[in-house]
Design an enzyme around this catalytic site. Structure first.
Site, PDB file in Angstrom:
ATOM      1  N   HIS A  12       0.708  -1.229  -0.119  1.00 60.97           N
ATOM      2  CA  HIS A  12      -0.029  -0.073  -0.146  1.00 60.97           C
ATOM      3  C   HIS A  12       0.873   1.229  -0.198  1.00 60.97           C
ATOM      4  O   HIS A  12       1.773   1.291   0.748  1.00 60.97           O
ATOM      5  CB  HIS A  12      -0.731  -0.001   1.114  1.00 60.97           C
ATOM      6  CG  HIS A  12      -1.522   1.292   1.426  1.00 60.97           C
ATOM      7  ND1 HIS A  12      -1.614   2.116   2.517  1.00 60.97           N
ATOM      8  CD2 HIS A  12      -2.955   1.710   0.294  1.00 60.97           C
ATOM      9  CE1 HIS A  12      -2.665   2.893   2.254  1.00 60.97           C
ATOM     10  NE2 HIS A  12      -3.150   2.900   1.301  1.00 60.97           N
ATOM     11  N   SER A  13       0.488   2.228  -0.910  1.00 62.39           N
ATOM     12  CA  SER A  13       1.239   3.531  -0.750  1.00 62.39           C
ATOM     13  C   SER A  13       2.609   3.334  -0.866  1.00 62.39           C
ATOM     14  O   SER A  13       3.287   2.738  -2.106  1.00 62.39           O
ATOM     15  CB  SER A  13       0.848   4.237   0.438  1.00 62.39           C
ATOM     16  OG  SER A  13       1.171   5.646   0.322  1.00 62.39           O
ATOM     17  N   TYR A  14       3.611   3.939  -0.016  1.00 61.76           N
ATOM     18  CA  TYR A  14       4.941   3.659  -0.113  1.00 61.76           C
ATOM     19  C   TYR A  14       5.339   2.212  -0.170  1.00 61.76           C
ATOM     20  O   TYR A  14       6.540   1.961  -0.834  1.00 61.76           O
ATOM     21  CB  TYR A  14       5.664   4.289   1.284  1.00 61.76           C
ATOM     22  CG  TYR A  14       7.164   3.884   1.802  1.00 61.76           C
ATOM     23  CD1 TYR A  14       7.983   4.219   0.705  1.00 61.76           C
ATOM     24  CD2 TYR A  14       7.064   3.169   2.735  1.00 61.76           C
ATOM     25  CE1 TYR A  14       9.412   3.744   1.308  1.00 61.76           C
ATOM     26  CE2 TYR A  14       8.193   2.600   3.136  1.00 61.76           C
ATOM     27  CZ  TYR A  14       9.409   2.935   2.446  1.00 61.76           C
ATOM     28  OH  TYR A  14      10.719   2.202   2.884  1.00 61.76           O
ATOM     29  N   HIS A  17      -7.601   7.133   0.220  1.00 62.07           N
ATOM     30  CA  HIS A  17      -6.405   6.245   0.140  1.00 62.07           C
ATOM     31  C   HIS A  17      -6.236   5.030   1.191  1.00 62.07           C
ATOM     32  O   HIS A  17      -5.880   4.329   0.737  1.00 62.07           O
ATOM     33  CB  HIS A  17      -5.174   7.391   0.519  1.00 62.07           C
ATOM     34  CG  HIS A  17      -3.877   6.632   0.304  1.00 62.07           C
ATOM     35  ND1 HIS A  17      -3.315   6.141  -0.806  1.00 62.07           N
ATOM     36  CD2 HIS A  17      -2.646   6.628   1.254  1.00 62.07           C
ATOM     37  CE1 HIS A  17      -1.991   5.831  -0.665  1.00 62.07           C
ATOM     38  NE2 HIS A  17      -1.507   6.189   0.455  1.00 62.07           N
ATOM     39  N   GLY A  70       4.667   0.165  -2.217  1.00 64.02           N
ATOM     40  CA  GLY A  70       4.663  -0.202  -3.507  1.00 64.02           C
ATOM     41  C   GLY A  70       6.287  -0.303  -3.828  1.00 64.02           C
ATOM     42  O   GLY A  70       6.795  -1.448  -4.551  1.00 64.02           O
TER      43      GLY A  70
END
Length: 240
Positions: free
Chosen positions: A77-79, A217, A81
């Site tokens: 998720h988010s960072y 998000h 990745g």
């Protein structure tokens, strides 16, 4: 063989962020792991200027190896990745599918600021970077607007090292490109947080698999049922 999901949280959060998703996956017979990366939550006391992408990559690789996890659906998720990409580059033989959940999708040699320039404007003069501030509805705190949920998310949040966002990812293993991937995009997002378009063809030659969630998000908090359904629906080839 039981299908295994490893869910990796984004910046500033902890593994507790997946608490509403785990029971839904487990109810379908999946094994689920939700590690908290070094420097966050219960490991916040370990945060230092040296904690970075390499640290978090090692965290997840260690989990996969110590638990001998194979045929893993690895979700970032988010960072995270950035993290799951680096992990898949290190141990591609353990990964059945990558899922980029409203996540950064880097190319070899890029860092998080290259992929998503917006957070660079938040940098101060020190090595610590505080969480993003809460925004007016409908964006809220990482997309969370319910007051009770906002309060819960705040209990998870802590600073992170700037090194996490400055350290480049290494994606030099040809086997990494062969791993199939799914992209899940949350469609409620503030202006300026534009993501890169997903190419029509994956690196392994398969058509792109892109799905959307009409939420903010932190979709694991705001839409756990819908997210779990999407995760259960991703195609995974298991060994015979």
């Amino acid at each position: 063989m039981t299908l295994t999901y490893v869910l990796v949280h984004g910046a500033w959060h902890t593994g507790q962020a997946w608490a509403r998703v785990v029971p839904r996956l487990a109810a379908s017979g999946r094994r689920v792991f939700t590690p908290t990366l070094t420097g966050y939550g219960e490991t916040a006391h370990l945060l230092s200027p040296d904690v970075g992408l390499g640290t978090h990559t090692a965290d997840v690789v260690r989990l996969l190896e110590e638990e001998d996890l194979r045929d893993v659906v690895l979700v970032g998720h988010s960072y995270a990745g950035m993290v799951v990409s680096a992990v898949a580059n290190r141990v591609p033989e353990r990964i059945a599918r990558l899922v980029y959940l409203d996540a950064m999708v880097p190319a070899d040699g890029e860092n998080a600021f290259d992929v998503m320039p917006i957070p660079r404007s938040m940098l101060g003069t020190g090595w610590r970077m505080p969480p993003l501030p809460e925004l007016p509805a409908p964006f809220g705190l990482f997309g969370v607007t319910d007051p009770g949920d906002v309060a819960w998310v705040r209990t998870m949040l802590s600073d992170q090292s700037v090194r996490c966002l400055e350290e480049p990812v290494v994606l030099d293993n040809p086997a990494f490109a062969a791993i199939p991937r799914t992209h899940i995009h949350c469609t409620v997002k503030p202006e300026g947080f534009d993501r890169r378009p997903v190419p029509a063809v994956q690196p392994n030659g398969e058509p792109a698999d892109v799905r959307e969630l009409a939420t903010g998000h932190d979709c694991m908090i705001t839409a756990p049922g819908e997210l779990a359904g999407m995760l259960l629906d991703v195609p995974v080839s298991m060994p015979v």
